[in-house]
Design a protein around this motif. Sequence first.
Motif: not given
Length: 392
Positions: A80-84, A187-192, A210-215
């Motif tokens: 659901t998110n990078a935190t998870t 690797v925390d690629g939340a923004h990548a 990584a997140n897909l809901h960001k960039w």
Amino acid sequence: MQHNSNFRHWALAPDKVFLNHGSFGACPKAILKLQAELRRQMEAEPVQFLWRRYEERLEPSRHLVARFVGAKPKDLVFVTNATTGVNAVLRSVPLRSGDELLTTNHDYNACHNALLEAARHVGAKVVTAVVPFPLRHPDEVVKSILAAVSRRTRLALIDHVTSNTGLVFPIAQIVPELEARGVATLVDGAHAPGMVPLNLARLAPSYYTANLHKWVCAPKGAAFLWARADKQAGLQPPVVSHGNNTPRPGYTAFQNRFDWTGTFDPSAWFLAGEAIRWMEQLHPKGWRGIRKANHGLVVAARRLLCARLGLEPPCPESMLGSMATLPLPDRLQGRPKTGKIETEQLRLYDEFGIEVPLVRIGEPPRRYFRISCQLYNSLPDYQRLAEGLARI
Ligand SMILES: Cc1ncc(COP(=O)(O)O)c(C=O)c1O
């Protein structure tokens, strides 16, 4: 408020200048429309949608995401998110008392808390490598991380793009150096994804989330966890569900465990692939063009703000992706924090219609602001920010 021609594709408030794509992203109207239709189908036929025909919608999206990040679909699951994603790994890795978990002082607070919790449970220690900020060269990042490795280091949490400081870390150098020392890399690629090119098979960390809901601009709740083949066996989601004893033909045990973690709205996962495709057609040069345009804008915007406000850039342009962090002018330094949101951040929003985050970094803390650049932004947005900052 003047906006560029791409702005019409987003649902953003037209009377605001949105310079904080980094925090939660923003989803284009076309994708939100598809999501509304998926939700309609889910409520029309709940069992068909969430159970019998679940994989039919999940799998094409997983394949598109995997291709986008240079991975095999079997190594990638949605979360659901990078935190998870970070929590899944930290709750799964076997740790013993005396082990060390390495991170940097640029890590994301939520993920730092997950590290502290994992360490506390077993009597392990969190070691924080101090990466300077401001800094002049990416080698300073590599040097500080490697200097903090000991023979007890089991795992390192390394940001690909840092949150508060907006830096692209040289992970292509860091990951192999750590793995060669026997340190598992998370690797925390939340923004990548969407901001920098990714090839996970080549990078080969132990884990990448990584997140897909960001960039990528997917709906909120779309993110992934990738694990190297040799790291998948013991990896469990933070919420355990049917997958442990419910195999599905054609799926790995890793996918079985993560693909379902209890009833939820999977529409963001189903649409992650479509968001990649839809965004791609927005620029004549596809994702390469989007990344280049956003990077070009952040470089120009940073130069404009530095010139207008007399600021020193805290890092080289080569370390920027689509975000940049700059110090607030000297006259705004030293003011104490008053609450959850900084007073000046509220004033910029209320008086000038500008959404931009203010942060405190370092010890003693220095005050900074962070700009984001997405296709709906253009240089006059940052001119307006410069005016606002000059007047508050
Ligand atoms: C570096 C980093 N890691 C993790 C996160 C957490 O993202 P999420 O809240 O989607 O889990 C963020 C969010 O901004 C981030 O910047």
